[in-house]
Design an enzyme around this catalytic site. Sequence first.
Site, PDB file in Angstrom:
ATOM      1  N   ARG A 238       0.873  -1.177   0.000  1.00  0.00           N
ATOM      2  CA  ARG A 238       0.000   0.000   0.000  1.00  0.00           C
ATOM      3  C   ARG A 238       0.905   1.221   0.000  1.00  0.00           C
ATOM      4  O   ARG A 238       1.986   1.205   0.610  1.00  0.00           O
ATOM      5  CB  ARG A 238      -0.888   0.033   1.257  1.00  0.00           C
ATOM      6  CG  ARG A 238      -2.071  -0.912   1.241  1.00  0.00           C
ATOM      7  CD  ARG A 238      -3.166  -0.463   0.273  1.00  0.00           C
ATOM      8  NE  ARG A 238      -4.347  -1.319   0.349  1.00  0.00           N
ATOM      9  CZ  ARG A 238      -4.545  -2.412  -0.384  1.00  0.00           C
ATOM     10  NH1 ARG A 238      -3.619  -2.806  -1.251  1.00  0.00           N
ATOM     11  NH2 ARG A 238      -5.651  -3.112  -0.263  1.00  0.00           N
ATOM     12  N   GLU A 267      -4.075   7.834  -4.465  1.00  0.00           N
ATOM     13  CA  GLU A 267      -4.449   7.116  -5.689  1.00  0.00           C
ATOM     14  C   GLU A 267      -5.801   7.599  -6.179  1.00  0.00           C
ATOM     15  O   GLU A 267      -6.735   7.664  -5.366  1.00  0.00           O
ATOM     16  CB  GLU A 267      -4.484   5.614  -5.431  1.00  0.00           C
ATOM     17  CG  GLU A 267      -3.101   5.070  -5.085  1.00  0.00           C
ATOM     18  CD  GLU A 267      -3.069   3.548  -4.899  1.00  0.00           C
ATOM     19  OE1 GLU A 267      -4.109   2.886  -5.085  1.00  0.00           O
ATOM     20  OE2 GLU A 267      -1.993   3.037  -4.560  1.00  0.00           O
ATOM     21  N   HIS A 286      -1.583   0.676  -9.528  1.00  0.00           N
ATOM     22  CA  HIS A 286      -2.238  -0.292  -8.640  1.00  0.00           C
ATOM     23  C   HIS A 286      -2.920  -1.414  -9.439  1.00  0.00           C
ATOM     24  O   HIS A 286      -4.135  -1.580  -9.381  1.00  0.00           O
ATOM     25  CB  HIS A 286      -3.253   0.415  -7.722  1.00  0.00           C
ATOM     26  CG  HIS A 286      -3.525  -0.360  -6.456  1.00  0.00           C
ATOM     27  ND1 HIS A 286      -3.815   0.223  -5.254  1.00  0.00           N
ATOM     28  CD2 HIS A 286      -3.551  -1.698  -6.216  1.00  0.00           C
ATOM     29  CE1 HIS A 286      -4.020  -0.715  -4.331  1.00  0.00           C
ATOM     30  NE2 HIS A 286      -3.854  -1.891  -4.903  1.00  0.00           N
TER      31      HIS A 286
HETATM   32  C1  GLV Z   1      -5.417  -4.868  -3.672  1.00  0.00           C
HETATM   33  O1  GLV Z   1      -4.634  -3.994  -3.486  1.00  0.00           O
HETATM   34  C2  GLV Z   1      -5.768  -5.822  -2.667  1.00  0.00           C
HETATM   35  O2  GLV Z   1      -5.497  -5.583  -1.477  1.00  0.00           O
HETATM   36  O3  GLV Z   1      -6.376  -6.834  -3.022  1.00  0.00           O
END
Ligand code: GLV
Length: 332
Positions: A238, A267, A286
């Site tokens: 993250r 984001e 992402h």
């Molecule tokens: C995506 O970032 C997830 O946590 O699945």
Amino acid sequence: MSKPRAFISRRIPQPAIDIVAAACDYGIWDDLMAAPRDLFLREAAQSDGVLVMPSERIDDEFLNAAPRVKIVANMAVGYDNIDVPALTARGVLATNTPDVLTETTADVAWALLMAAARRLVEGQRVMEAGQWGAWHPFYMLGQDVYGATIGIVGAGRIGTAVARRARAFNMRVLYHNRKRAPQLEVALQAEYRPFDDLLRESDFVVMTAPLTDETRGMFGAREFALMKETAVFVNVARGGVVKEAELVEALKRGRPWAAGLDVFEVEPTPKDNPLFALPNFVGTPHIGSATLRTRTAMATLAAQNLVNALTGRPPLTPVNPEVLASFRGDSA
Ligand code: GLV
């Protein structure tokens, strides 16, 4: 017996909707973008369970607005969008989608690692700009991946999948976890290191641990300064685990040598993010789990968790299983 009501907060693959439709009356925000917060809360208020994305904040405001909700099924493995203790205190289940996205996300970590180490994006930019200079022995030198040392921070499912790829590249695998992982040490000859030692010894530092109070801002100026001058840093966890402004300064100074990020502090990250001006940065928006097969698997797992909880069966992947002891899933 009336059916439980569910709300799905975004358009998701049809097989997952079919699972919900077979067991529930349901509403859906049938759009690729997130629903406005007030609409989401209004829908949740009439629902027994919700299937949500990481963009939905599940907090006290949500719990107050949605007193009927018994299950929050997150379509993600990370659940930093959910205040789990608050849900647990009110007997509300939370579920996530582990396992089904492990390999796909590890692939993106590996792609970023390779791209940053061998300057793939920078190379393309140079060619596009007509700046491909004459070949010389020192042109566009990168870092060797094969046989190097990788340090994995948070060697859970995804970290272990990255470690497996590393072993295929004949790499020495170091890892840092809160707890030792004997199975990793046996299966992949991984060696545990205290955090700072891992940073000092690794050619590649790959972050795969979830965002928690403990990991927030874990990588900043101090940590980058401990890395090798040739180190490549990769983050697929993250954005909040990295102090991004400090990473920019560190990359400018050349320690770490390069970085690959799939996740950002904000984001979508704005187009004037100073990282984009740096040749030693590679980024993806992402997309760790972004293949149709994996997204379908995530959505169907989230749907099955939701339906199970609403029809009196244990969900497959609960985050707070302690709630199950006192759980009345059957809303009828
Ligand atoms: C995506 O970032 C997830 O946590 O699945």
